[in-house]
Design a protein around this motif. Structure first.
Motif, short mmCIF file in Angstrom:
data_model
loop_
_atom_site.label_atom_id
_atom_site.label_comp_id
_atom_site.label_asym_id
_atom_site.label_seq_id
_atom_site.Cartn_x
_atom_site.Cartn_y
_atom_site.Cartn_z
N GLY A 58 0.81 -1.23 0.00
CA GLY A 58 0.00 0.00 0.00
C GLY A 58 0.83 1.26 0.00
O GLY A 58 0.32 2.34 -0.30
N CYS A 59 2.11 1.16 0.33
CA CYS A 59 2.90 2.37 0.56
C CYS A 59 3.79 2.70 -0.63
O CYS A 59 4.61 1.88 -1.06
N HIS A 60 3.65 3.92 -1.13
CA HIS A 60 4.45 4.34 -2.30
C HIS A 60 5.94 4.38 -1.97
O HIS A 60 6.77 4.17 -2.85
N CYS A 107 6.62 9.28 5.79
CA CYS A 107 5.21 8.91 5.83
C CYS A 107 4.40 10.16 5.55
O CYS A 107 4.60 11.18 6.20
N ASN A 108 3.49 10.07 4.58
CA ASN A 108 2.64 11.21 4.23
C ASN A 108 1.30 11.20 4.98
O ASN A 108 0.42 12.00 4.66
N LEU A 109 1.14 10.29 5.92
CA LEU A 109 -0.12 10.18 6.67
C LEU A 109 -1.30 10.02 5.71
O LEU A 109 -2.39 10.53 5.97
N LYS A 111 -2.83 7.27 4.62
CA LYS A 111 -3.77 6.21 5.02
C LYS A 111 -4.03 5.17 3.93
O LYS A 111 -4.97 4.40 4.03
N CYS A 113 -2.18 2.63 3.26
CA CYS A 113 -1.82 1.30 3.78
C CYS A 113 -2.94 0.70 4.63
O CYS A 113 -3.06 -0.53 4.69
N ILE A 123 -1.64 3.22 10.31
CA ILE A 123 -0.25 3.62 10.54
C ILE A 123 -0.14 5.15 10.59
O ILE A 123 0.70 5.70 11.30
S1 SF4 Z 1 0.14 6.39 5.64
FE1 SF4 Z 1 2.37 6.47 5.60
S2 SF4 Z 1 3.02 4.33 5.72
FE2 SF4 Z 1 0.85 4.34 5.10
S3 SF4 Z 1 0.87 4.31 2.84
FE3 SF4 Z 1 0.77 6.46 3.46
S4 SF4 Z 1 2.90 7.10 3.50
FE4 SF4 Z 1 2.95 4.88 3.52
#
Ligand code: SF4
Ligand code: SF4
Ligand code: SF4
Length: 439
Positions: A58-60, A107-109, A111, A113, A123
């Motif tokens: 899920g995470c770029h 992490c871009n928060l 969501k 993932c 996360i």
């Molecule tokens: S919330 Fe953070 S860890 Fe999750 S997919 Fe986005 S960038 Fe990646």
């Protein structure tokens, strides 16, 4: 597999922050914050995580680094919050630097993932609480710290003085009246149907967006106003820094400026994080059960205007476009269908990115990462090769991007990966196509 220690980026804010730290102080802040500001949710996340790694896809960041496990969401949580919990905060200042770099810049928060996790572990929430701890320890990247400080000192993130704000609006009104002679940007109009709200950079760098919004309001016959007083800047880097006290103060000022004018609703401009701060984070911190004033995003506003026949265009945008789905308005608020209705109304041909809608990849600017400034630009560029591939594969040149941060992030990606594409706000396209008076 890399480790965070292999990729430490020098940053004066982080360096100065850890210089004054002791292990005792770290322990004290970590344990106080865990006890006073977290609860069953965080405990449940840590205890139910199966370390299955399904969130990784899920995470770029993970995908863009050839599936390096160090960038997987579960690894970010393990290397930061889970370690703080397991060690009861007994970690070194150098380790706090590493945790801050992960939480603020990797992490871009966004969501994304959370959609891949079979038990829905968020996360982004965990990284937000790591940032909160780092903020309380005064370990924050310098650029975003400065922006948050500016906002808490002057009530806008750009140090714009009250008279300069009013001058900017009047300047845009003057300019627009050459094209639309009846146009006004009404200031402090009590009881207006719409309070139009922008972020600090608009009067500073993107005044054309205020011009265009005024042109659209004028053509649609909207009873609208903008505030002349502090509270007008709806952006919120305090939210992303972890300074929740000032986040609440800024959101309260924003709502109160609308309440003071007794407007019917707030229409937010094309920004993702500002919208999140008002529908998700700031309002919750303030303990609001309901929004004190109804708030909608520009996508919803334009959608309403189209349904009511109030946007009249002379023709459709002829070149094919693709659509960036900003996390904070799409994953966070479910506006994917309305966004498509608006874009299809305006444009002849839409080529979707794959994946799209709530599965779209973040631009890698969000969550305040772009606001961490030049030291971390390569982190964003290398961390979002998948977005560059996604954009390139559409084969189109124009991208509709209804979010300021996404614009900044995607423009950087376009330059770095030499994609030769251009971002457009919805307001840019409506303005370009709308009927205009013959002079
Ligand atoms: S919330 Fe953070 S860890 Fe999750 S997919 Fe986005 S960038 Fe990646
Ligand atoms: S998908 Fe969920 S349960 Fe699996 S490792 Fe990631 S966060 Fe843990
Ligand atoms: S900047 Fe745009 S894509 Fe990136 S997190 Fe914010 S809304 Fe999402």
């Amino acid at each position: 597999m890399s480790t965070i220690a292999d990729r430490i980026v020098p940053d004066v804010g982080l360096e100065a922050g850890i210089a004054g730290l002791t292990t005792e102080r770290i322990q004290e802040v970590v344990n106080q914050t865990l006890k006073g500001e977290t609860g069953a949710k965080l405990k449940a996340y840590k205890e139910t995580c199966m370390r299955c790694g399904l969130c990784s896809q899920g995470c770029h960041f993970y995908m863009s680094h050839d599936q390096d496990p160090s960038y997987s969401p579960v690894s970010k949580a393990t290397e930061t919050m889970y370690e703080l919990i397991d060690k009861k905060g007994k970690v070194t200042p150098e380790r706090i630097y590493q945790m801050a770099q992960i939480a603020f810049t990797e992490c871009n928060l966004c969501k994304r993932c959370a959609h891949y996790c079979p038990v829905g572990i968020d996360i982004a929430y965990i990284m937000t609480m790591v940032r909160r701890i780092c903020y309380l320890l005064d370990v924050v990247p310098q650029y975003i710290r400065d922006t948050a400080h500016s906002h808490s000192s002057t009530m806008n993130q750009m140090w714009i003085k009250d008279d300069e704000w009013i001058d900017s609006l009047q300047w845009q009104e003057d300019e627009a009246r050459d094209e639309f002679p009846d146009l006004r940007i009404p200031l402090d109009k009590e009881g207006a149907d719409v309070y139009y709200s922008v972020i600090g950079p608009e009067p500073k760098f993107r005044t054309q967006l205020i011009y265009q919004a005024a042109a659209i309001m004028n053509a649609a016959g909207i009873d609208w106003t903008m505030p002349s007083h502090p509270g007008w800047d709806n952006s919120d880097m305090c939210m992303y820094v972890g300074d929740f006290e000032n986040m609440g103060r800024i959101k309260r000022a924003h709502y109160e400026s609308a309440q003071k004018l007794r407007v019917k609703r707030i229409v937010m401009g094309e920004c993702g994080h500002a919208f999140r701060s008002i529908y998700d984070m700031g309002n919750r911190w303030l303990g609001y059960k309901e929004m004190p004033v109804p708030v909608i995003h520009a996508i919803e506003f334009y959608w309403d205007l189209i349904q009511e026949g109030k946007i009249k265009i002379t023709h459709k945008y002829e070149k094919p476009v693709t659509i960036q789905d900003p996390c904070n308005v799409i994953r966070g608020r479910g506006l994917m269908d309305k966004l498509r209705d608006v874009v299809h109304f305006l444009c002849e041909e839409v080529v979707e990115m794959t994946p799209n809608r709530e599965h779209n990849y973040c631009c890698c600017a969000g969550g305040g990462v772009i606001n961490c400034g030049p030291p971390f630009k390569n982190t964003r560029m290398e961390g979002n090769r998948v977005k560059a591939d996604q954009l390139r594969n559409t084969g189109v040149k124009d991208i509709v991007i209804p979010c300021h941060n996404c614009h900044g992030g995607i423009e950087d990606i376009i330059g770095y990966y030499d994609l030769g594409m251009h971002g457009k706000f919805i307001g840019d396209i409506i303005y370009e196509l709308m009927e205009k008076p013959e002079l």
